[in-house]
Design an enzyme around this catalytic site. Structure first.
Site, mmCIF file in Angstrom:
data_model
loop_
_atom_site.group_PDB
_atom_site.id
_atom_site.type_symbol
_atom_site.label_atom_id
_atom_site.label_comp_id
_atom_site.label_asym_id
_atom_site.label_seq_id
_atom_site.Cartn_x
_atom_site.Cartn_y
_atom_site.Cartn_z
ATOM 1 C CG ASP A 94 -6.799 44.924 -16.128
ATOM 2 O OD1 ASP A 94 -7.811 45.140 -15.453
ATOM 3 O OD2 ASP A 94 -5.754 45.586 -15.986
ATOM 4 C CE LYS A 125 -6.741 42.275 -13.238
ATOM 5 N NZ LYS A 125 -8.053 42.885 -13.448
#
Ligand code: NDP
Length: 446
Positions: free
Chosen positions: A167, A127
Site C-alpha cells: 500500500d 490491513k
C-alpha cells in the site's frame, strides 16, 4: 438519516473506538447504504451481523525497533488488524507512512472487507502498517526496518491465515525484504504468504499495474454506461506513486490525456499530456520530488503547495490518500466540467465531496469498487502460487478487465434493484455487504 437500528450501532462504534475518525467515517458510509437491506433481510439484524462486522476479529499492535545508518536506534509502532475472515484468509496491504495509527488501519481494514467481497474471490479483509516514514531512508535502513517489522508479524500471517501486500510506502522493494525475512525465520518458501512479490521470486504479471489499470477499466465501464469513452478526455490524477503511475499508463492507452498529477509537495501541469517515461524515471528510479519533472520538461509547470483539483478535467482519478477531495474541491471540479470520478485511492473524497458529486449527477466510482483490481490480482497471484503456475501478462490483464467489468455491472444492477439507479456507492456497499453477511450467517456465531 440512518435507519433507527443502525443509528444505535453507529453510536456504539463511536463510543468504543474513540478518536478514530477515519474509521468512523468509513463505517458511517457503509451504514448509510445498507438500511434498505435490513428491511429485506431481518435475519442480518437478528444475528447482529452488523455489530460483528464493525468489530475486528483480531487487532495486533507491536514495537518495531531498528537502527539507522549512523547506528541510532529508532522505535516505530506496527499494526495488523485482522478484520473479517468469513470469505477467506485476511487480505489487505501494509501502509508505511508517518500518519499511520490504529484509526487509519481500521478504516482501511473495514473498507477492505467489502472491497474483497466485491471481487467475488475467496478473500477476507485485513490491513496493517506502521508509522515508519520510508522517505529519504537508504535501502539498508528500509531493509532493517522491514526485517524488524516481519520478525514480529510472521507469527500472525500465513497462506491460509492472513496474506499482506503493499500500500502507500510499501512497494516491490519493501515486499522483497518482508518476504525474505519471513522465509528466513520460518524456513518455508511459502509464496502465498504475501502478494506483490517480484516476478523473479513468485510474483504475478500485472500485480504491479493492477490497481491503476483496474481503476481505468472501471472508469471506462462507467463512461460506456453513459454512452461515451476516454477518447480525447482531459484527465486529472492525484499522486504519483504506484496507483497514479499505472492509472496514467492505462488511461493514456485508452485514449485519455492526463494533464496533471501530484505528490505531497504540489502538482505538475503538462498540457501535452504527462510524459510517463519521465515520471517513472523520477519517481521509481530516482525517488525524487515532482518539481524535477518540470525542470526536465520546460513547457510543464510545477505548482507547489496547492491541490491538483483546481486543474479542470472531465475525469478525475484521485490516487494519493484519504480525504484529499473536500466539498469545496468537488464544487470546483463540477463547475470545471467534470463528468466522472474513479477512486484509485481509498476514501479520497470527504462525505461533503461525495454529496456534491452525487447531486451533480457525476458518474462517481468509490474506491471499494474502482480500486479493487489491486487486491483481485493479488488473489490471482495466490491462485498461481498455490498451483505453482504463472500466467502471461495478456491473460492476467484480461482476467483483471473481466473482474472490473463484473464489479461495475454488479454495482449498477444492485443500485437498480434498490431503486437507486446509477448510485455506485449504494451498489458497492450493498453488494459487498450481502456476500459477507451471508457467509457469516452460514458459519454460525464465531
Ligand atoms: P504510493 O506510496 O506508491 O504513492 C502515494 C502517492 O500519494 C505519492 O505520490 C505520495 O506523495 C502521495 N501522497 C501520499 N500521502 C499524501 C498526502 N497526505 N498528501 C498528498 N499526497 C500524498 O502509494 P500507492 O500508490 O500504493 O497508494 C495510493 C492510494 O491508493 C492509497 O490510498 C492506497 O490505500 C490506495 N490503494 C493502493 C493499492 C495498491 O495496490 N498499492 C490498492 C488499492 C488502493 P509523497 O511521495 O510526496 O508522499
Amino acid at each position: 438519516m440512518l435507519h433507527e437500528k443502525l443509528s444505535s450501532i453507529y453510536d456504539n462504534v463511536l463510543r468504543r473506538n474513540p478518536g478514530e475518525i477515519e474509521f468512523h467515517q468509513a463505517v458511517r458510509e457503509v451504514l448509510d447504504s445498507i438500511g434498505p437491506v435490513l428491511g429485506k433481510h431481518p435475519e442480518y439484524a437478528e444475528s447482529k451481523i452488523i455489530e460483528r462486522i464493525c468489530e475486528p476479529e483480531r487487532q495486533i499492535i507491536f514495537r518495531v525497533p531498528w537502527t539507522d545508518d549512523k547506528g541510532e536506534v529508532h522505535i516505530n509502532r506496527g499494526f495488523r488488524v485482522e478484520f473479517n475472515s468469513a470469505l477467506g484468509p485476511y487480505k489487505g496491504g501494509l501502509r508505511f507512512h508517518p500518519s499511520v495509527y490504529l484509526g487509519i488501519v481500521k478504516f482501511l481494514g473495514f473498507e477492505q472487507i467489502f472491497k474483497n467481497s466485491l471481487t467475488g474471490l475467496p478473500i477476507g479483509g485485513g490491513k496493517g502498517g506502521s508509522d515508519f516514514d520510508p522517505k529519504g531512508r537508504s535501502d539498508g535502513e528500509v531493509m532493517r526496518f522491514c526485517q524488524s517489522f516481519m520478525t514480529e508479524l510472521y507469527r500472525h500471517i500465513g497462506e491460509y491465515t492472513d496474506v499482506p501486500a503493499g500500500d502507500t510506502g510499501v512497494g516491490g522493494r519493501e515486499i522483497g525484504y518482508l518476504f525474505g525475512q519471513y522465509k528466513r525465520i520460518t524456513n518455508r518458501y511459502e509464496s502465498g504468504v504475501i502478494t506483490g512479490k517480484g516476478l523473479a521470486y513468485g510474483g504475478a504479471q500485472v500485480r504491479t499495474e493492477a490497481t491503476g489499470y483496474g481503476c481505468a477499466f472501471f472508469v471506462q465501464e462507467m463512461l460506456k454506461a453513459r454512452g461515451t469513452s476516454f477518447d480525447g478526455k482531459r484527465v486529472v490524477v492525484s499522486g504519483s506513486g504506484n496507483v497514479a503511475i499505472y492509472t496514467i499508463e492505462k488511461v493514456e492507452q485508452l485514449g485519455g490525456v492526463v494533464v496533471a498529477c501530484s505528490d505531497s509537495s504540489g502538482y505538475v501541469l503538462d498540457e501535452k499530456g504527462i510524459d510517463l517515461a519521465l515520471l517513472k524515471q523520477i519517481k521509481q528510479v530516482e525517488r525524487a520530488r515532482l518539481d524535477v519533472y518540470a525542470q526536465r520538461r520546460p513547457h510543464a509547470t510545477f505548482v507547489p503547495g496547492r491541490t491538483v483539483w483546481e486543474v479542470p478535467g472531465q475525469v478525475a482519478m484521485p490516487s494519493a490518500t484519504q480525504n484529499e477531495i473536500t466539498g469545496q474541491d468537488a464544487a470546483t471540479m463540477v463547475a470545471n466540467g467534470l463528468i466522472a470520478v474513479g477512486e484509485g485511492a481509498n476514501m479520497p473524497t470527504t462525505p461533503e465531496g461525495i454529496k456534491v458529486f452525487q447531486e451533480a449527477g457525476i458518474a462517481y466510482g468509490p474506491g471499494k469498487a474502482a480500486n479493487a483490481g489491486g487486491v483481485a490480482t493479488s488473489a490471482l497471484e495466490m491462485q498461481q502460487n498455490a498451483s505453482r503456475d504463472s500466467w502471461t501478462f495478456e491473460f492476467s490483464e484480461q482476467r483483471l478487465q473481466e473482474i472490473m467489468r463484473d464489479i461495475h455491472d454488479r454495482c449498477l444492477a444492485t443500485a437498480d434493484e434498490y431503486g437507486l439507479p446509477g448510485n455506485y456507492v449504494a451498489g458497492a456497499n450493498i453488494d459487498g455487504f450481502r456476500r459477507v453477511a451471508d457467509a457469516m450467517l452460514a458459519l454460525g456465531l464465531i
